[in-house]
Design a protein around this motif. Sequence first.
Motif, short mmCIF file in Angstrom:
data_model
loop_
_atom_site.label_atom_id
_atom_site.label_comp_id
_atom_site.label_asym_id
_atom_site.label_seq_id
_atom_site.Cartn_x
_atom_site.Cartn_y
_atom_site.Cartn_z
N SER A 52 1.13 -0.63 0.07
CA SER A 52 -0.18 0.21 -0.18
C SER A 52 0.59 1.29 -0.19
N ASP A 53 2.71 1.14 0.19
CA ASP A 53 2.71 2.38 0.32
C ASP A 53 3.11 2.77 -1.15
N SER A 54 3.20 3.80 -1.37
CA SER A 54 3.25 5.25 -3.03
C SER A 54 4.95 4.87 -2.91
N LEU A 55 4.90 5.05 -4.49
CA LEU A 55 6.33 5.53 -4.34
C LEU A 55 6.95 6.49 -3.97
N GLY A 56 6.15 7.89 -3.14
CA GLY A 56 7.14 9.05 -2.38
C GLY A 56 7.26 7.95 -1.40
N ASP A 57 6.00 7.30 -0.69
CA ASP A 57 6.59 6.99 0.95
C ASP A 57 8.07 5.80 0.42
N LEU A 58 8.23 5.21 -0.42
CA LEU A 58 9.14 4.55 -0.66
C LEU A 58 10.54 4.70 -0.59
N PHE A 59 10.33 6.47 -1.64
CA PHE A 59 11.44 7.01 -1.82
C PHE A 59 11.89 7.96 0.04
N ASP A 60 10.90 7.88 0.69
CA ASP A 60 10.88 8.53 2.12
C ASP A 60 11.68 7.14 3.10
N SER A 61 12.25 6.34 2.99
CA SER A 61 12.08 5.33 3.61
C SER A 61 13.11 4.53 3.07
N PHE A 62 14.14 4.33 1.86
CA PHE A 62 14.60 3.32 1.33
C PHE A 62 16.42 3.47 1.77
N GLN A 63 17.01 2.64 1.64
CA GLN A 63 18.32 2.75 2.65
C GLN A 63 19.51 2.27 0.66
N GLN A 64 19.00 1.71 -0.28
CA GLN A 64 19.88 1.14 -1.70
C GLN A 64 17.87 1.52 -2.57
N GLU A 65 18.28 1.52 -3.82
CA GLU A 65 17.13 1.52 -4.58
C GLU A 65 17.96 1.68 -5.91
N ALA A 66 17.90 1.35 -7.14
CA ALA A 66 17.73 0.94 -8.37
C ALA A 66 16.68 1.23 -8.97
N ARG A 67 16.75 1.80 -10.63
CA ARG A 67 15.67 2.14 -11.14
C ARG A 67 16.16 1.17 -12.67
N LEU A 68 14.95 0.10 -13.67
CA LEU A 68 15.03 -0.09 -14.69
C LEU A 68 14.95 0.97 -15.67
N GLU A 69 15.18 1.27 -16.12
CA GLU A 69 14.55 2.88 -17.49
C GLU A 69 14.56 1.93 -19.23
N THR A 70 13.36 2.01 -19.82
CA THR A 70 13.51 0.97 -21.09
C THR A 70 12.96 1.57 -22.56
N LEU A 71 12.54 3.21 -22.06
CA LEU A 71 11.98 3.67 -23.22
C LEU A 71 13.30 4.75 -23.99
N ASP A 72 12.89 5.31 -24.93
CA ASP A 72 13.50 5.73 -26.25
C ASP A 72 13.32 7.13 -26.00
N ASP A 73 12.05 7.26 -25.22
CA ASP A 73 11.87 8.83 -25.30
C ASP A 73 10.73 8.84 -23.92
N TYR A 74 10.81 9.97 -23.45
CA TYR A 74 9.82 9.78 -21.79
C TYR A 74 9.54 11.84 -21.87
N SER A 75 9.38 12.42 -23.34
CA SER A 75 10.13 13.62 -23.50
C SER A 75 7.66 14.54 -23.14
N ARG A 76 7.35 13.66 -23.05
CA ARG A 76 5.82 13.14 -22.62
C ARG A 76 5.49 13.63 -20.81
N SER A 77 6.96 13.38 -20.18
CA SER A 77 7.12 13.06 -18.78
C SER A 77 8.06 13.51 -18.04
N GLY A 78 8.68 14.48 -18.80
CA GLY A 78 9.61 15.28 -17.91
C GLY A 78 8.74 16.56 -18.14
N ASN A 79 10.31 16.67 -18.26
CA ASN A 79 10.88 18.63 -18.09
C ASN A 79 10.84 19.17 -19.61
N VAL A 80 9.27 19.22 -20.01
CA VAL A 80 8.97 19.44 -21.31
C VAL A 80 9.78 21.16 -21.82
N ASP A 81 9.38 21.72 -20.81
CA ASP A 81 10.30 22.68 -21.63
C ASP A 81 11.76 23.19 -21.88
#
Length: 173
Positions: free
Chosen positions: A5-34
């Motif tokens: 039931s934890d959210s992504l934000g909750d997990l970031f608040d309480s972790f010690q080590q983490e890793a992310r896997l990215e698979t897309l070639d284009d995140y331009s509609r998800s982040g800092n578009v400007d």
Amino acid sequence: MKSSSDSLGDLFDSFQQEARLETLDDYSRSGNVDAYHAYLAGEPQPAGYNADWVDEVRSHTENGKRIRRVHILSRPLTEYLRFELGWGYRKNMTGGEEFFILDVTNRPNPLPGVPDFWCFDSESVAVMRYDNTGRYLGSDVPAPERAAEFIRYRDTALSHAEPFTAWWAEHRA
């Protein structure tokens, strides 16, 4: 153990080590578009680009936490990947984030069909959801018993990847 039931934000608040896997070639509609449009226009990177994320990363790494990211990609790079790696990764490294590239240009992808995810402390996972244009739709935290599946994905990605700085020095053109 963290709960499903934890959210992504909750997990970031309480972790010690983490890793992310990215698979897309284009995140331009998800982040800092400007920022992406500024990059495409040939403008220099703004001094404060990604400052909030870099500050967050630094606050974690200065407390002994580790943040790693593996991006599965193939060459030639999309315009967005040139932006993400050239502006984003290089900037985020100043806060202590570690990056790895799993380049599948001339070899099979060891993780076909695996979605983007964050893995926290080998216990919890947040699976990222995107639409077919790369727009971020949110994340799901699967039940804890599924964590082992994503730990295997993380470990496979890291075992096949190389440090970003070495990969970038050879392939950034």
